[in-house]
Design a protein around this motif. Structure first.
Motif, PDB file in Angstrom:
ATOM      1  N   THR A   1       0.841  -1.202   0.000  1.00  0.00           N
ATOM      2  CA  THR A   1       0.000   0.000   0.000  1.00  0.00           C
ATOM      3  C   THR A   1       0.872   1.247   0.000  1.00  0.00           C
ATOM      4  O   THR A   1       1.806   1.365   0.800  1.00  0.00           O
ATOM      5  N   THR A   2       0.548   2.176  -0.897  1.00  0.00           N
ATOM      6  CA  THR A   2       1.233   3.464  -0.920  1.00  0.00           C
ATOM      7  C   THR A   2       0.174   4.564  -0.823  1.00  0.00           C
ATOM      8  O   THR A   2      -0.998   4.330  -1.127  1.00  0.00           O
ATOM      9  N   THR A   3       0.534   5.748  -0.370  1.00  0.00           N
ATOM     10  CA  THR A   3      -0.448   6.797  -0.108  1.00  0.00           C
ATOM     11  C   THR A   3      -0.021   8.124  -0.723  1.00  0.00           C
ATOM     12  O   THR A   3       1.153   8.344  -1.011  1.00  0.00           O
ATOM     13  N   VAL A   4      -1.010   8.962  -0.929  1.00  0.00           N
ATOM     14  CA  VAL A   4      -0.775  10.353  -1.312  1.00  0.00           C
ATOM     15  C   VAL A   4      -1.331  11.219  -0.188  1.00  0.00           C
ATOM     16  O   VAL A   4      -2.536  11.229   0.056  1.00  0.00           O
ATOM     17  N   GLU A   5      -0.476  11.914   0.506  1.00  0.00           N
ATOM     18  CA  GLU A   5      -0.900  12.780   1.602  1.00  0.00           C
ATOM     19  C   GLU A   5      -0.873  14.223   1.120  1.00  0.00           C
ATOM     20  O   GLU A   5       0.167  14.733   0.704  1.00  0.00           O
TER      21      GLU A   5
END
Length: 208
Positions: free
Chosen positions: A38-42
């Protein structure tokens, strides 16, 4: 005999393995193993605000001209600036309100000048001065908005350069005797409006 026993044993083992494998196949129907990541954009978001300052205050200033008689003048400096945390301006308007429009209000005059540098203590301009209004009738300002339409100041304020104003309120020597003993309150309201909305494209190389 050994060969026959060995064959039977091997056959039994093979049969046992087949049964185990078959049972595993039945038990595994509808399930499987998988690796995940899982990767995220904050994204940090904040809203801006509009802040127009007069002499360093959003609340504005109060100038008192008490017990004036014909021939009196009251001169006061006003420094107009955009607040440090303010978004850029898209519009700037000036309006005038008068609480008591009486003989005194009708007689009062106002002159307005700007300077490229702060006015001195003696109200002289050490830089280049520009006259915006000379002896304007205060009572007529409610119909025209104010002593100037400061939309031309927007570029200057957006570049964080203050506007230095000198306002002179006077009661002319020709003021009639009906102005005696009266009072009034004049309010100049400077209203800044935000810039137009815009689209900002983020440089992919700045994302980390």
């Amino acid at each position: 005999m050994r060969t026959a026993s060995a064959r039977k044993h091997l056959t039994k083992i093979a049969a046992t393995v087949a049964l185990v494998a078959g049972a595993a196949t039945v038990a595994g129907v509808g399930t499987f193993g998988a690796y995940t990541d899982t990767t995220t954009v904050e994204t940090a978001v904040s809203s801006g605000k509009v802040s127009v300052l007069m002499n360093g205050s959003e609340a504005g200033i109060k100038a008192t001209a008490a017990k004036m008689v014909p021939g009196d003048k009251v001169v006061f400096p006003i420094t107009i600036a955009r607040g440090a945390d303010s978004t850029e301006l898209g519009d700037l308007t000036l309006t005038t309100t008068i609480t008591d429009n009486n003989a005194l209000t009708s007689a009062l005059r106002v002159s307005v000048d700007t300077c490229t540098q702060p006015w001195t203590a003696t109200m002289t301009c050490p830089g280049s001065a520009t006259n915006l209004l000379t002896d304007g009738t205060v009572s007529a300002m409610t119909s025209v908005g104010g002593w100037a339409q400061p939309i031309g100041w927007i570029t200057q304020l957006n570049s964080n350069s203050p506007v230095y104003v000198r306002a002179t309120l006077s009661l002319p020597t020709t003021a009639p005797s009906t102005t005696a003993g009266l009072s009034t309150t004049i309010t100049w309201n400077l209203t800044g409006t935000q810039r137009a909305g815009k689209t900002t494209v983020v440089d992919p190389t700045s994302l980390s």
